[in-house]
Design a protein around this motif. Structure first.
Motif, mmCIF file in Angstrom:
data_model
loop_
_atom_site.group_PDB
_atom_site.id
_atom_site.type_symbol
_atom_site.label_atom_id
_atom_site.label_comp_id
_atom_site.label_asym_id
_atom_site.label_seq_id
_atom_site.Cartn_x
_atom_site.Cartn_y
_atom_site.Cartn_z
ATOM 1 N N ILE A 2 25.328 44.436 46.738
ATOM 2 C CA ILE A 2 25.625 43.573 45.603
ATOM 3 C C ILE A 2 27.131 43.482 45.457
ATOM 4 N N ARG A 3 27.626 42.277 45.378
ATOM 5 C CA ARG A 3 29.062 42.070 45.210
ATOM 6 C C ARG A 3 29.361 41.908 43.731
ATOM 7 N N ALA A 4 30.164 42.813 43.187
ATOM 8 C CA ALA A 4 30.483 42.762 41.771
ATOM 9 C C ALA A 4 31.883 42.230 41.515
ATOM 10 N N ALA A 5 32.753 42.283 42.504
ATOM 11 C CA ALA A 5 34.131 41.832 42.317
ATOM 12 C C ALA A 5 34.176 40.303 42.274
ATOM 13 N N PRO A 6 35.078 39.758 41.474
ATOM 14 C CA PRO A 6 35.191 38.292 41.417
ATOM 15 C C PRO A 6 35.781 37.718 42.700
ATOM 16 N N ARG A 7 35.478 36.468 42.932
ATOM 17 C CA ARG A 7 36.087 35.707 44.024
ATOM 18 C C ARG A 7 36.862 34.579 43.386
ATOM 19 N N PHE A 8 37.979 34.240 43.990
ATOM 20 C CA PHE A 8 38.866 33.218 43.437
ATOM 21 C C PHE A 8 39.037 32.093 44.437
ATOM 22 N N LEU A 9 38.969 30.868 43.943
ATOM 23 C CA LEU A 9 39.249 29.683 44.741
ATOM 24 C C LEU A 9 40.376 28.940 44.030
ATOM 25 N N VAL A 10 41.491 28.784 44.721
ATOM 26 C CA VAL A 10 42.651 28.112 44.135
ATOM 27 C C VAL A 10 42.744 26.725 44.759
ATOM 28 N N ASP A 11 42.774 25.690 43.895
ATOM 29 C CA ASP A 11 42.901 24.320 44.379
ATOM 30 C C ASP A 11 43.661 23.484 43.357
ATOM 31 N N VAL A 17 36.859 30.944 39.270
ATOM 32 C CA VAL A 17 36.477 32.346 39.361
ATOM 33 C C VAL A 17 34.957 32.415 39.482
ATOM 34 N N ARG A 18 34.484 33.109 40.508
ATOM 35 C CA ARG A 18 33.053 33.396 40.664
ATOM 36 C C ARG A 18 32.909 34.902 40.508
ATOM 37 N N SER A 19 32.185 35.310 39.463
ATOM 38 C CA SER A 19 32.101 36.731 39.141
ATOM 39 C C SER A 19 30.719 37.057 38.588
ATOM 40 N N PRO A 80 41.185 43.746 37.616
ATOM 41 C CA PRO A 80 41.760 44.993 38.140
ATOM 42 C C PRO A 80 42.155 44.877 39.611
ATOM 43 N N SER A 81 43.121 45.672 40.008
ATOM 44 C CA SER A 81 43.631 45.621 41.377
ATOM 45 C C SER A 81 42.520 45.854 42.399
ATOM 46 N N ALA A 82 41.562 46.711 42.092
ATOM 47 C CA ALA A 82 40.473 46.997 43.029
ATOM 48 C C ALA A 82 39.620 45.765 43.318
ATOM 49 N N ASP A 83 39.647 44.778 42.423
ATOM 50 C CA ASP A 83 38.835 43.567 42.592
ATOM 51 C C ASP A 83 39.572 42.430 43.285
ATOM 52 N N LEU A 84 40.866 42.560 43.505
ATOM 53 C CA LEU A 84 41.664 41.425 43.960
ATOM 54 C C LEU A 84 41.644 41.196 45.468
ATOM 55 N N GLY A 85 41.565 42.239 46.255
ATOM 56 C CA GLY A 85 41.562 42.071 47.707
ATOM 57 C C GLY A 85 42.944 41.840 48.303
ATOM 58 N N ALA A 86 43.954 41.781 47.457
ATOM 59 C CA ALA A 86 45.343 41.592 47.891
ATOM 60 C C ALA A 86 46.226 42.076 46.748
#
Length: 129
Positions: A2-11, A17-19, A80-86
């Motif tokens: 299960i993926r709990a961290a958000p995903r970000f799409l910048v356009d 934000v998908r969370s 949080p930093s743990a959710d960012l991936g960068a």
């Protein structure tokens, strides 16, 4: 898994934000400030929280949680930093470079410990209230 961290799409529209709270848009014109906190987190302050809610896609329970989530130290959204991936600083620079021409950019605050939106008063009621 299960993926709990958000995903970000910048356009050109902003940051989608998908969370676990569903999907929502932080539109460029609605962004007041974006900060890379010294903790490594990414923080976002919007002008109008209700505008974010109108873009929400998800369950009613997710929407209700998003609507009632209290700002943290003056910031409407906190990742949080743990959710960012960068590193948050790198994301901040990517966001700065992604603001479309003709759109007033939000205030970008680096991770120097001074990024406290709560300490800066705009002289008007908080967003979405």
């Amino acid at each position: 898994s299960i993926r709990a961290a958000p995903r970000f799409l910048v356009d050109d529209r902003g940051i989608t934000v998908r969370s676990p709270l569903g999907e929502y848009l932080l539109a460029w014109p609605n962004l007041e400030a974006v900060a890379a906190a010294s903790s490594g987190s990414l923080r976002v302050k919007v002008r109008r929280r209700n505008d974010v809610l109108t873009t929400h896609v998800g369950t009613e329970k997710q929407r209700q949680f998003l609507a009632t989530q209290e700002p943290l130290q003056g910031w409407d959204y906190f990742y949080p930093s743990a959710d960012l991936g960068a590193p948050a600083g790198a994301l901040l620079e990517r966001l700065r470079a992604s603001v479309p021409a003709g759109i007033e950019p939000p205030r970008f605050e680096p991770a120097d410990g001074s990024g406290s939106a709560g300490a800066q008063s705009s002289g008007r009621p908080g967003p979405g209230r």
